[in-house]
Design a protein around this motif. Structure first.
Motif, PDB file in Angstrom:
ATOM      1  N   SER A   1      -6.905  -2.080 -15.438  1.00  0.00           N
ATOM      2  CA  SER A   1      -5.330  -2.488 -15.321  1.00  0.00           C
ATOM      3  C   SER A   1      -4.966  -2.791 -13.880  1.00  0.00           C
ATOM      4  O   SER A   1      -4.176  -3.687 -13.869  1.00  0.00           O
ATOM      5  N   PHE A   2      -5.599  -2.246 -12.870  1.00  0.00           N
ATOM      6  CA  PHE A   2      -5.308  -2.623 -11.604  1.00  0.00           C
ATOM      7  C   PHE A   2      -5.610  -4.164 -11.322  1.00  0.00           C
ATOM      8  O   PHE A   2      -5.084  -4.943 -10.643  1.00  0.00           O
ATOM      9  N   ARG A   3      -6.947  -4.449 -11.723  1.00  0.00           N
ATOM     10  CA  ARG A   3      -7.337  -5.864 -11.688  1.00  0.00           C
ATOM     11  C   ARG A   3      -6.414  -6.636 -12.282  1.00  0.00           C
ATOM     12  O   ARG A   3      -6.248  -7.834 -11.732  1.00  0.00           O
ATOM     13  N   LYS A   4      -6.021  -6.343 -13.284  1.00  0.00           N
ATOM     14  CA  LYS A   4      -4.947  -7.306 -14.022  1.00  0.00           C
ATOM     15  C   LYS A   4      -3.650  -7.489 -13.263  1.00  0.00           C
ATOM     16  O   LYS A   4      -2.930  -8.640 -13.202  1.00  0.00           O
ATOM     17  N   LEU A   5      -3.345  -6.452 -12.762  1.00  0.00           N
ATOM     18  CA  LEU A   5      -2.144  -6.399 -11.907  1.00  0.00           C
ATOM     19  C   LEU A   5      -2.260  -7.220 -10.693  1.00  0.00           C
ATOM     20  O   LEU A   5      -1.258  -8.051 -10.510  1.00  0.00           O
ATOM     21  N   ILE A   6      -3.344  -7.123 -10.000  1.00  0.00           N
ATOM     22  CA  ILE A   6      -3.559  -8.010  -9.052  1.00  0.00           C
ATOM     23  C   ILE A   6      -3.702  -9.302  -9.132  1.00  0.00           C
ATOM     24  O   ILE A   6      -3.198 -10.171  -8.512  1.00  0.00           O
ATOM     25  N   GLN A   7      -4.310  -9.696 -10.415  1.00  0.00           N
ATOM     26  CA  GLN A   7      -4.423 -11.086 -10.883  1.00  0.00           C
ATOM     27  C   GLN A   7      -2.874 -11.616 -11.219  1.00  0.00           C
ATOM     28  O   GLN A   7      -2.780 -12.767 -10.580  1.00  0.00           O
ATOM     29  N   ASP A   8      -2.102 -11.016 -11.529  1.00  0.00           N
ATOM     30  CA  ASP A   8      -0.927 -11.305 -11.981  1.00  0.00           C
ATOM     31  C   ASP A   8       0.095 -11.484 -10.839  1.00  0.00           C
ATOM     32  O   ASP A   8       0.951 -12.091 -10.976  1.00  0.00           O
ATOM     33  N   ASP A   9      -0.162 -10.467  -9.864  1.00  0.00           N
ATOM     34  CA  ASP A   9       0.887 -10.282  -8.770  1.00  0.00           C
ATOM     35  C   ASP A   9       0.183  -9.892  -7.623  1.00  0.00           C
ATOM     36  O   ASP A   9      -0.123  -8.820  -7.041  1.00  0.00           O
ATOM     37  N   PRO A  10      -0.593 -11.015  -7.022  1.00  0.00           N
ATOM     38  CA  PRO A  10      -1.719 -10.807  -5.918  1.00  0.00           C
ATOM     39  C   PRO A  10      -1.017 -10.345  -4.479  1.00  0.00           C
ATOM     40  O   PRO A  10      -1.711  -9.786  -3.862  1.00  0.00           O
ATOM     41  N   GLY A  11       0.453 -10.458  -4.441  1.00  0.00           N
ATOM     42  CA  GLY A  11       1.059  -9.766  -3.255  1.00  0.00           C
ATOM     43  C   GLY A  11       1.256  -8.433  -3.607  1.00  0.00           C
ATOM     44  O   GLY A  11       2.121  -7.905  -2.770  1.00  0.00           O
ATOM     45  N   TYR A  12       1.095  -7.754  -4.488  1.00  0.00           N
ATOM     46  CA  TYR A  12       1.504  -6.466  -4.522  1.00  0.00           C
ATOM     47  C   TYR A  12       0.286  -5.363  -3.912  1.00  0.00           C
ATOM     48  O   TYR A  12      -0.643  -5.084  -4.594  1.00  0.00           O
ATOM     49  N   VAL A  13       0.272  -5.248  -2.703  1.00  0.00           N
ATOM     50  CA  VAL A  13      -0.668  -4.523  -1.785  1.00  0.00           C
ATOM     51  C   VAL A  13      -0.896  -3.341  -2.479  1.00  0.00           C
ATOM     52  O   VAL A  13      -2.298  -2.949  -2.196  1.00  0.00           O
ATOM     53  N   PRO A  14      -0.188  -2.499  -2.929  1.00  0.00           N
ATOM     54  CA  PRO A  14      -0.699  -1.112  -3.032  1.00  0.00           C
ATOM     55  C   PRO A  14      -1.662  -0.911  -4.145  1.00  0.00           C
ATOM     56  O   PRO A  14      -2.829  -0.101  -4.210  1.00  0.00           O
ATOM     57  N   ALA A  15      -1.682  -1.957  -5.244  1.00  0.00           N
ATOM     58  CA  ALA A  15      -2.753  -2.121  -6.262  1.00  0.00           C
ATOM     59  C   ALA A  15      -4.233  -2.362  -5.538  1.00  0.00           C
ATOM     60  O   ALA A  15      -5.150  -1.582  -6.358  1.00  0.00           O
ATOM     61  N   TYR A  16      -4.312  -2.944  -4.391  1.00  0.00           N
ATOM     62  CA  TYR A  16      -5.736  -3.019  -3.768  1.00  0.00           C
ATOM     63  C   TYR A  16      -6.058  -1.757  -3.329  1.00  0.00           C
ATOM     64  O   TYR A  16      -7.285  -1.441  -3.439  1.00  0.00           O
ATOM     65  N   MET A  17      -5.191  -1.169  -2.607  1.00  0.00           N
ATOM     66  CA  MET A  17      -5.645   0.074  -2.036  1.00  0.00           C
ATOM     67  C   MET A  17      -5.940   1.186  -3.218  1.00  0.00           C
ATOM     68  O   MET A  17      -7.060   1.795  -3.106  1.00  0.00           O
ATOM     69  N   GLN A  18      -5.177   1.152  -4.234  1.00  0.00           N
ATOM     70  CA  GLN A  18      -5.622   2.023  -5.204  1.00  0.00           C
ATOM     71  C   GLN A  18      -6.697   1.879  -6.059  1.00  0.00           C
ATOM     72  O   GLN A  18      -7.568   2.808  -6.085  1.00  0.00           O
ATOM     73  N   ALA A  19      -6.981   0.343  -6.346  1.00  0.00           N
ATOM     74  CA  ALA A  19      -7.997   0.081  -7.209  1.00  0.00           C
ATOM     75  C   ALA A  19      -9.207   0.226  -6.191  1.00  0.00           C
ATOM     76  O   ALA A  19     -10.343   0.854  -6.982  1.00  0.00           O
ATOM     77  N   GLY A  20      -9.291  -0.117  -5.048  1.00  0.00           N
ATOM     78  CA  GLY A  20     -10.487   0.088  -4.191  1.00  0.00           C
ATOM     79  C   GLY A  20     -11.041   1.684  -4.108  1.00  0.00           C
ATOM     80  O   GLY A  20     -12.058   1.969  -4.127  1.00  0.00           O
ATOM     81  N   SER A  21      -9.823   2.475  -4.098  1.00  0.00           N
ATOM     82  CA  SER A  21     -10.281   3.819  -4.086  1.00  0.00           C
ATOM     83  C   SER A  21     -10.806   4.450  -5.350  1.00  0.00           C
ATOM     84  O   SER A  21     -11.671   5.476  -5.063  1.00  0.00           O
ATOM     85  N   VAL A  22     -10.256   3.923  -6.407  1.00  0.00           N
ATOM     86  CA  VAL A  22     -10.839   4.363  -7.582  1.00  0.00           C
ATOM     87  C   VAL A  22     -12.160   3.997  -7.821  1.00  0.00           C
ATOM     88  O   VAL A  22     -13.230   4.940  -7.961  1.00  0.00           O
ATOM     89  N   LEU A  23     -12.351   2.568  -7.361  1.00  0.00           N
ATOM     90  CA  LEU A  23     -13.867   2.170  -7.319  1.00  0.00           C
ATOM     91  C   LEU A  23     -14.824   2.882  -6.289  1.00  0.00           C
ATOM     92  O   LEU A  23     -16.058   3.429  -6.781  1.00  0.00           O
ATOM     93  N   ALA A  24     -14.328   3.274  -5.172  1.00  0.00           N
ATOM     94  CA  ALA A  24     -15.120   3.941  -4.202  1.00  0.00           C
ATOM     95  C   ALA A  24     -15.429   5.244  -4.765  1.00  0.00           C
ATOM     96  O   ALA A  24     -16.548   5.561  -4.790  1.00  0.00           O
ATOM     97  N   ARG A  25     -14.527   6.229  -5.352  1.00  0.00           N
ATOM     98  CA  ARG A  25     -14.800   7.350  -5.918  1.00  0.00           C
ATOM     99  C   ARG A  25     -15.748   7.158  -7.132  1.00  0.00           C
ATOM    100  O   ARG A  25     -16.278   8.399  -7.268  1.00  0.00           O
ATOM    101  N   SER A  26     -15.942   6.267  -7.736  1.00  0.00           N
ATOM    102  CA  SER A  26     -16.697   5.959  -8.702  1.00  0.00           C
ATOM    103  C   SER A  26     -17.856   5.736  -8.287  1.00  0.00           C
ATOM    104  O   SER A  26     -18.961   5.487  -9.340  1.00  0.00           O
ATOM    105  N   GLY A  27     -18.163   5.698  -7.098  1.00  0.00           N
ATOM    106  CA  GLY A  27     -19.449   5.084  -6.597  1.00  0.00           C
ATOM    107  C   GLY A  27     -19.943   3.564  -6.573  1.00  0.00           C
ATOM    108  O   GLY A  27     -20.877   3.010  -6.405  1.00  0.00           O
ATOM    109  N   ARG A  28     -18.593   2.758  -6.838  1.00  0.00           N
ATOM    110  CA  ARG A  28     -18.827   1.513  -6.841  1.00  0.00           C
ATOM    111  C   ARG A  28     -18.377   0.797  -5.568  1.00  0.00           C
ATOM    112  O   ARG A  28     -17.433   0.026  -5.535  1.00  0.00           O
TER     113      ARG A  28
END
Length: 108
Positions: free
Chosen positions: A45-72
């Motif tokens: 969902s975050f990736r689709k949001l970023i794809q559709d609205d690449p200027g929506y900066v908070p999505a990068y922060m949270q997507a990265g955080s979720v990935l990091a917490r998941s060991g990715r």
């Protein structure tokens, strides 16, 4: 077995039906998926949001955080770097600094 849900997720789904392109609602929906432990769906969902609205900066922060917490961590690093670039383009200095800090915390 059905996926965990919440009244908030259901409400956000209704908002999305009415305004499917609303980045703020999509962000909230992604956050709620993450909160419910539906990690793969949240990341998608975050990736689709970023794809559709690449200027929506908070999505990068949270997507990265979720990935990091998941060991990715490598995927998180890629997301944070893209977020840093997006924040720089938008002139969002605070987000830029936060993303740099999140990247540094990965230790990669």
């Amino acid at each position: 077995m059905s996926e965990p849900t919440s009244p908030m997720l259901e409400r956000l789904q209704e908002f999305l039906k009415a305004s499917p392109k609303d980045s703020f609602v999509r962000y909230g929906y992604s956050m709620e998926l993450s909160k419910l432990g539906r990690i793969d769906e949240a990341i998608a969902s975050f990736r689709k949001l970023i794809q559709d609205d690449p200027g929506y900066v908070p999505a990068y922060m949270q997507a990265g955080s979720v990935l990091a917490r998941s060991g990715r961590k490598e995927e998180a690093k890629e997301g944070f770097l893209k977020g840093i670039a997006a924040a720089a383009r938008a002139g969002e200095n605070h987000a830029y600094s936060e993303l740099q800090g999140m990247l540094a915390e990965l230790g990669l």
